[in-house]
Design an enzyme around this catalytic site. Structure first.
Site, short mmCIF file in Angstrom:
data_model
loop_
_atom_site.label_atom_id
_atom_site.label_comp_id
_atom_site.label_asym_id
_atom_site.label_seq_id
_atom_site.Cartn_x
_atom_site.Cartn_y
_atom_site.Cartn_z
N LYS A 22 8.96 -23.60 -46.66
CA LYS A 22 9.44 -23.79 -45.28
C LYS A 22 10.54 -24.85 -45.26
O LYS A 22 11.58 -24.66 -44.62
CB LYS A 22 8.29 -24.24 -44.39
CG LYS A 22 8.72 -24.86 -43.07
CD LYS A 22 7.58 -25.37 -42.24
CE LYS A 22 7.13 -26.75 -42.56
NZ LYS A 22 7.90 -27.86 -42.00
N CYS A 116 7.12 -37.14 -32.74
CA CYS A 116 6.11 -36.09 -32.91
C CYS A 116 4.82 -36.83 -33.25
O CYS A 116 4.78 -38.04 -33.33
CB CYS A 116 6.53 -35.11 -34.00
SG CYS A 116 6.27 -35.74 -35.63
N ARG A 121 10.21 -40.76 -35.76
CA ARG A 121 11.10 -39.82 -36.44
C ARG A 121 12.50 -39.75 -35.80
O ARG A 121 12.97 -38.73 -35.37
CB ARG A 121 10.45 -38.45 -36.52
CG ARG A 121 9.10 -38.54 -37.22
CD ARG A 121 8.49 -37.24 -37.51
NE ARG A 121 9.18 -36.54 -38.59
CZ ARG A 121 8.88 -35.29 -38.94
NH1 ARG A 121 7.96 -34.63 -38.28
NH2 ARG A 121 9.53 -34.70 -39.92
N ASP A 306 3.27 -35.10 -47.48
CA ASP A 306 2.78 -33.84 -46.89
C ASP A 306 1.50 -33.35 -47.55
O ASP A 306 0.93 -32.36 -47.10
CB ASP A 306 3.86 -32.74 -47.00
CG ASP A 306 5.02 -33.04 -46.09
OD1 ASP A 306 6.05 -32.36 -46.21
OD2 ASP A 306 4.92 -33.98 -45.28
N ARG A 398 2.77 -23.16 -37.96
CA ARG A 398 4.16 -23.60 -38.07
C ARG A 398 4.63 -23.58 -39.51
O ARG A 398 5.81 -23.42 -39.78
CB ARG A 398 4.30 -25.04 -37.55
CG ARG A 398 4.04 -25.19 -36.09
CD ARG A 398 4.43 -26.56 -35.61
NE ARG A 398 5.80 -26.86 -36.01
CZ ARG A 398 6.44 -27.96 -35.61
NH1 ARG A 398 5.84 -28.83 -34.84
NH2 ARG A 398 7.68 -28.19 -35.97
#
Ligand code: EPZ
Length: 419
Positions: A22, A116, A121, A306, A398
């Protein structure tokens, strides 16, 4: 909002095939705006964020279509260089069109991304880098308005802190800037290298992508190209951790083992059996209860932020206590509270989570708060005794392609409950 219903306790087995990345597909799609010739991208994952980016490209006037698993973008008819609030508020990576739009058309109007769940960010580093390239930028009414009517000029850019999409944004602008641009303290993530590979196929002249110093010799224009996106290293790492936490025997295929070497190193330290088989497969086998092993997230090639949430889930069942330190984002421990509801023993102290392993987790009703946090809760539910329901799985959608189907094919007792 859809939910996942999971009954834990089944060791996963079989083969998990990894989709395209992604976080590589998003900048690659934005890069298509740099040329008036068609670009074809393969291995683009069918996830919500990609759909959003395709809508954004269409909004600018580019034509986007899918055919036999490939995405074709033709930005010949680009006539509206803007990214509206309605789109950007759903996906902050929309700021990736800022560089390409101002480089191709001389102007860009991009809504500033809100914060977010995982942090503020900001995109101040993107903006200052583009100003170095000669763009004049105003920030009014929640929009960044960039202008470069005479085109962009090469510059020596130094990022105060490493930023992945900041590096990608300015790289895409620099390829059309007159002269040689240097980008120092650049992000070294594989997705940056993949973007540079695509840009090079389009006629850009780039050296050093994947290292902290990137040199770009600007060219007049770029042409069309075809490119296959790299596999998603975060999905690969998520499956490896699913194999470990479920005490299974799992092969992860179509991945690049080297891209998650930091995770592999940690899991081996913790006592898991993780083998690299050939160029694109990993096999993870549960041998014995993991030993608690601390980790600190860092920019690539360090341990990926992540994968922090997913790794924490595995540590909630390890023997002993360890510290998980998050250095990239200021609020990326929201999954910890939900894991605690499943019986985990986690204490948060600022950027550190102190995790003491328990003998078991128990199924519970939990709520996902962000993309990788949702993956963490799924992993915990796969290992927990009894049934869990995970709400707000739109976060998962997502960034993971048909995750429940992939897990079910590995033996997981998981179903999506539409509501
Ligand atoms: C990319 O986000 C990824 N997203 C993130 O993945 C990933 O977590 C992150 O890099 C770190 O690896 C995409 O590639 C689309 P950064 P990005 O700019 O580029 C601060 C996922 O789960 N910063 O490298 O937005 C920032 O606040 C997502 O797939 C500024 O202060 O991250 C953060 O603390 C989540 N000013 C740090 O730098 C700026 O202008 C690193 O952020 C830019 C960033």
């Amino acid at each position: 909002m859809d939910k996942f219903k999971i009954v834990g306790g089944t060791p996963l087995s079989g083969e998990a095939h990894v989709s395209g990345s992604k976080n590589s597909a998003l900048p690659a799609l934005a890069a298509c705006l740099l040329t008036d010739e068609p670009v074809t991208l393969r291995r683009i994952p069918e996830v919500k964020d990609i759909l959003t980016m395709k809508k954004l490209l269409s909004h600018t006037g580019a034509r986007v279509c899918n055919k036999d698993g490939r995405v074709h973008v033709d930005a010949r008819s680009l006539d509206r260089p803007e990214a509206p609030y309605e789109v950007v508020k759903t996906m902050r990576a929309s700021s990736l069109v800022l560089g390409p739009l101002v480089a191709r058309t001389g102007c860009a109007r991009v809504s500033m991304p809100g914060g977010c769940a995982i942090g503020a960010r900001p995109i101040n580093l993107h903006v200052s880098a583009l100003e170095e390239l000669g763009a004049t930028i105003e920030q009014t009414h929640g929009y960044v308005e960039a202008r470069a009517p005479e085109g962009l000029l090469a510059a020596n850019i130094h990022f105060d802190r490493i930023t992945v999409t900041g590096t990608e944004d300015v790289l895409m602008a620099a390829v059309l800037a007159r002269g040689e641009t240097q980008i120092r303290n650049a992000a070294r993530e594989p997705e940056v290298k993949d973007l540079a590979d695509l840009l090079t196929k389009m006629g850009a002249r780039i050296e050093g992508a994947g290292t902290s110093i990137i040199k770009v010799q600007g060219v007049e224009r770029l042409h069309g190209a075809e490119h296959t996106i790299i596999p998603d290293r975060i999905e690969a790492g998520t499956f490896v951790l699913a194999g470990v936490i479920s005490k299974g025997d799992l092969s992860v295929t179509g991945c690049v083992p080297d891209h998650i070497a930091a995770l592999t190193f940690k899991l081996r330290q913790a006592g898991a059996e993780v083998d690299e088989i050939g160029a694109d497969t990993m096999r993870v086998r549960f041998r014995k209860r993991l030993k608690a092993t601390g980790v600190t997230t860092e920019e690539y090639p360090g341990f990926a932020t992540d994968l922090q949430a997913q790794y924490m889930a595995a540590m909630t069942l390890a023997e002993g206590t360890c510290v998980v330190t998050e250095t990239i984002f200021e609020n990326r421990f929201m999954h910890a509270q939900e894991l605690t509801r499943m019986g985990a023993n986690i204490r948060i102290e600022g950027r550190q989570a102190i995790v003491t392993g328990e003998n078991e987790l128990t199924g519970a009703q939990v709520i996902a708060s962000d993309l990788r946090g949702s993956a963490s809760l799924i992993l915990a539910a796969l290992a927990a005794r009894g049934e869990s329901t995970i709400d707000r799985v739109y976060h998962m959608d997502r960034g993971y392609e048909r995750m429940e189907r992939k897990l079910a094919a590995l033996g997981a007792n998981i179903q999506r409950v539409r509501s």
